[in-house]
Design an enzyme around this catalytic site. Structure first.
Site, short mmCIF file in Angstrom:
data_model
loop_
_atom_site.label_atom_id
_atom_site.label_comp_id
_atom_site.label_asym_id
_atom_site.label_seq_id
_atom_site.Cartn_x
_atom_site.Cartn_y
_atom_site.Cartn_z
N HIS A 132 15.30 -13.74 21.65
CA HIS A 132 15.68 -13.95 23.06
C HIS A 132 16.52 -15.23 23.13
O HIS A 132 16.10 -16.24 23.71
CB HIS A 132 14.43 -14.05 23.93
CG HIS A 132 14.68 -13.89 25.39
ND1 HIS A 132 15.93 -13.61 25.92
CD2 HIS A 132 13.84 -13.99 26.47
CE1 HIS A 132 15.83 -13.53 27.24
NE2 HIS A 132 14.59 -13.76 27.59
N GLN A 135 17.34 -17.22 26.49
CA GLN A 135 16.22 -18.03 27.01
C GLN A 135 16.18 -19.39 26.33
O GLN A 135 15.91 -20.41 26.96
CB GLN A 135 14.90 -17.28 26.79
CG GLN A 135 13.70 -18.03 27.32
CD GLN A 135 13.68 -18.11 28.83
OE1 GLN A 135 13.82 -17.12 29.51
NE2 GLN A 135 13.50 -19.31 29.38
N ASP A 223 4.08 -17.78 25.39
CA ASP A 223 4.67 -16.57 26.00
C ASP A 223 3.54 -15.55 26.11
O ASP A 223 2.44 -15.76 25.56
CB ASP A 223 5.80 -16.06 25.08
CG ASP A 223 6.59 -14.88 25.66
OD1 ASP A 223 6.47 -14.61 26.86
OD2 ASP A 223 7.33 -14.24 24.87
N ARG A 291 18.50 -20.80 33.19
CA ARG A 291 19.10 -19.55 32.70
C ARG A 291 20.50 -19.38 33.29
O ARG A 291 21.43 -18.95 32.61
CB ARG A 291 18.22 -18.34 33.06
CG ARG A 291 16.84 -18.31 32.41
CD ARG A 291 16.90 -18.11 30.92
NE ARG A 291 17.60 -16.89 30.56
CZ ARG A 291 17.07 -15.67 30.54
NH1 ARG A 291 15.80 -15.50 30.85
NH2 ARG A 291 17.79 -14.62 30.17
N1 NVA Z 1 8.20 -11.79 24.74
C1 NVA Z 1 8.47 -11.28 26.07
C2 NVA Z 1 9.54 -12.09 26.73
C3 NVA Z 1 9.87 -11.65 28.13
C4 NVA Z 1 10.99 -12.45 28.74
C5 NVA Z 1 8.88 -9.82 25.97
O1 NVA Z 1 9.66 -9.49 25.06
O2 NVA Z 1 8.43 -9.02 26.78
N1 CP Z 2 12.48 -14.82 30.80
C1 CP Z 2 13.08 -13.65 31.06
O1 CP Z 2 13.91 -13.16 30.29
O2 CP Z 2 12.73 -13.09 32.25
P1 CP Z 2 13.08 -11.61 32.72
O3 CP Z 2 12.35 -10.66 31.81
O4 CP Z 2 12.58 -11.57 34.13
O5 CP Z 2 14.56 -11.40 32.63
#
Ligand code: NVA
Ligand code: CP
Length: 304
Positions: A132, A135, A223, A291
């Site tokens: 990600h 982020q 997380d 973000r």
């Molecule tokens: N680790 C989480 C992050 C969400 C922004 C997911 O992948 O669902």
């Molecule tokens: N942190 C993040 O990516 O949030 P969303 O899943 O709401 O986009």
């Protein structure tokens, strides 16, 4: 050659630092007459594609592209021919003819790679099962603002060795921050990602003891225990992560000036207590706001 942002490693270290500087300038200037007149994406369109749910990523890309003078084209993949099996290679050809960039949130990271491989316009990873990176741009902007630097800042990652953990590992390689991961057996980060980062000089340690990881750190982050796509594993994960909650007792092990970060959405009472995420050390709202600024800087860097 087309530049993509599949992981943080797609940027050079100095590019990342410049990008964070730009994000800070965009944050400071937002809403001023000069910022409102500055339209580096004028005449450009960006596809913003989702195969998973999103709140922050969707809003920040859609608003950010608009503020830069571009046109966001939000696509929920299931409503498009992607959801009916049109090959990613063909979809990439179409994006390349219609728009100037693509942000893509999906499952397997191989799909990010496949879209990028077939695309002559930049592809930005808006979250995959493995990474990600958008982020992390926001998180690094937050850490730098709070601590004045990234080099040598001690960060504890508590919980799942997931997409966010992998991006923190890459951030350690790209910035010199010192990362201590505490993950239970069976939920450790991908060893290949860890080894690659260490090969690039990343200072990363791995333990299964949150107390060891938390000792004296400057930043505490975590997380969800169950990421998108893993819902069937929820009960097993609740058991595996027992003892990994970031609560006030955990925060007391960190440096007294430590901040708490979480990419959100959060589950109060699971990975973090309400007292911590809603408390004085939490910076999660600044982190979420970043973000917008960090991705605007990324878009200007790749498309501006
Ligand atoms: N680790 C989480 C992050 C969400 C922004 C997911 O992948 O669902
Ligand atoms: N942190 C993040 O990516 O949030 P969303 O899943 O709401 O986009």
């Amino acid at each position: 050659m087309t530049r993509h942002f599949r992981t943080l490693l797609d940027l050079e270290r100095d590019e990342l630092a410049d990008l964070l500087d730009r994000a800070d300038r965009l944050k400071a200037a937002r809403g001023t007459a000069a910022a409102l007149a500055d339209k580096p994406l004028a005449g450009k369109s960006v596809a913003v594609v989702f195969e998973k749910a999103s709140t922050r990523t969707r809003i920040s890309f859609e608003v950010g592209i608009h503020e830069l003078g571009g046109q966001p084209v939000v696509l929920i993949a299931g409503d498009t021919q992607m959801g009916r099996g049109e090959p990613l290679s063909d979809t990439a050809m179409m994006f390349s003819r219609f728009v100037h960039g693509v942000t893509y949130r999906t499952f397997g990271h191989d799909k990010i790679e496949a879209l990028a491989a077939g695309s002559s316009v930049p592809v930005i990873n808006a979250l995959s099962d493995a990474y990600h990176p958008c982020q992390l741009l926001a998180d690094l902007q937050c850490v730098r603002a709070e601590k004045g630097r990234l080099e040598g800042v001690r960060v504890a990652w508590i919980g799942d060795g997931n997409n966010m953990a992998h991006s923190w590992i890459n951030a350690a390689a790209q910035t010199g921050l010192s990362l201590r991961l505490a993950c239970p057996e069976g939920y450790r980060p991908n060893p290949a990602i860890l080894e690659k980062a260490r090969g690039l000089g990343a200072d990363v340690t791995l333990t299964d003891d949150p107390r060891e990881a938390l000792a004296g750190v400057d930043v505490v982050t975590t997380d969800v225990w169950t990421s998108m796509g893993q819902e069937a594993e929820t009960q097993a994960r609740l058991r595996a992560f027992d003892g990994y909650i970031v609560d006030e007792a955990a925060m007391r092990l960190a440096d007294p000036s430590a901040i708490f970060l979480h990419c959100l959405p959060a589950h109060r009472g699971e990975e973090v207590s309400a007292a911590v995420i809603d408390g004085a050390q939490s910076r999660v709202w600044d982190e979420a706001e970043n973000r917008l600024h960090a991705q605007k800087a990324l878009l200007v860097h790749l498309l501006g």
